[in-house]
Enzyme design. Sequence first.
Site: not given
Length: 226
Positions: A15, A38, A42, A55, A207
Site C-alpha cells: 500500500g 514515481k 511496471s 499508482d 483495512w
Amino acid sequence: MSQAYFIAGTDTDVGKTTIAAGLLRAARLQNLSTLAAKPVASGCEPTPKGLRNSDALALIDESSIKLAYEQVNPFTFEPAIAPHVAAREAGVALEVNVLLGLMRQVLEQRADFTLIEGAGGWRVPLSGHAYLSDLAIALKLPVILVVGVRLGCINHALLSAEAIARDGLPLAGWVANIVDPRTSRLEENLASLAERLPAPCLGRVPWLKQASAEAVAEYLHLDVLD
C-alpha cells in the site's frame, strides 16, 4: 520550508501508493502545496497517450503542482513484473544517474511537501548492481517506510530499517498499513513495531473497503515529521 521524502515499502503490495496519496491529501488539508513522482513503474495500461500506471495517476491526483505525466513517471513498463526484468525485456537501461536528473527536476519545483515513491521494497534492482535505493541515496532524502501489517511484517520492517540506516539515510517515520485485518495478535505486533523501529509512527491505517486518499488521510499525522 519545503519537505521532501522517499516512500519505501517493506515489500510489494503493502500500500505504498495508498499511503503516499493519503500523506499528500493530509498535506493539502494543511494548505501545503504538494507534488509526487514515481520514477519507475511496471504493470502499466496502454492508453491513446501511451502507457499509464494507476499508482502514478493517483499521485498526480493528489499533487497540487501539475507536471506532465512523463515527468511524474518517466519509466513505464506494461508487464506487472520486477522493474529490472521489465526494463531488460523492453531494451531499456535503468540508470541511476538518469533517474537522478529527472527526480531533481521534480524536487526543483519546491513544493511544500514532495514525495518520491519507490517500487516494491527497499532493495529493488535496476540494472547491473544498481538498486532503486541508490536513487534515494543520491537524492539524500529521508525515508518514510510503509509497513504492510500482516504475518512476517516485523522482520520485514526491521530489516528494511536496518538497510536504510546502513545506506546512510534517516528514517523520518513509518506508517502501519493493515493490509490483512485478520492478522493474529495485531495489537502485540503493532506494539513490537513501535518499540523497535527507530522513528515515529505517522499513523495506523486500518483495512478500508474504499481506501481513498481522503479516508486514509484521517489516520495520518504529519506533525511528527521533522
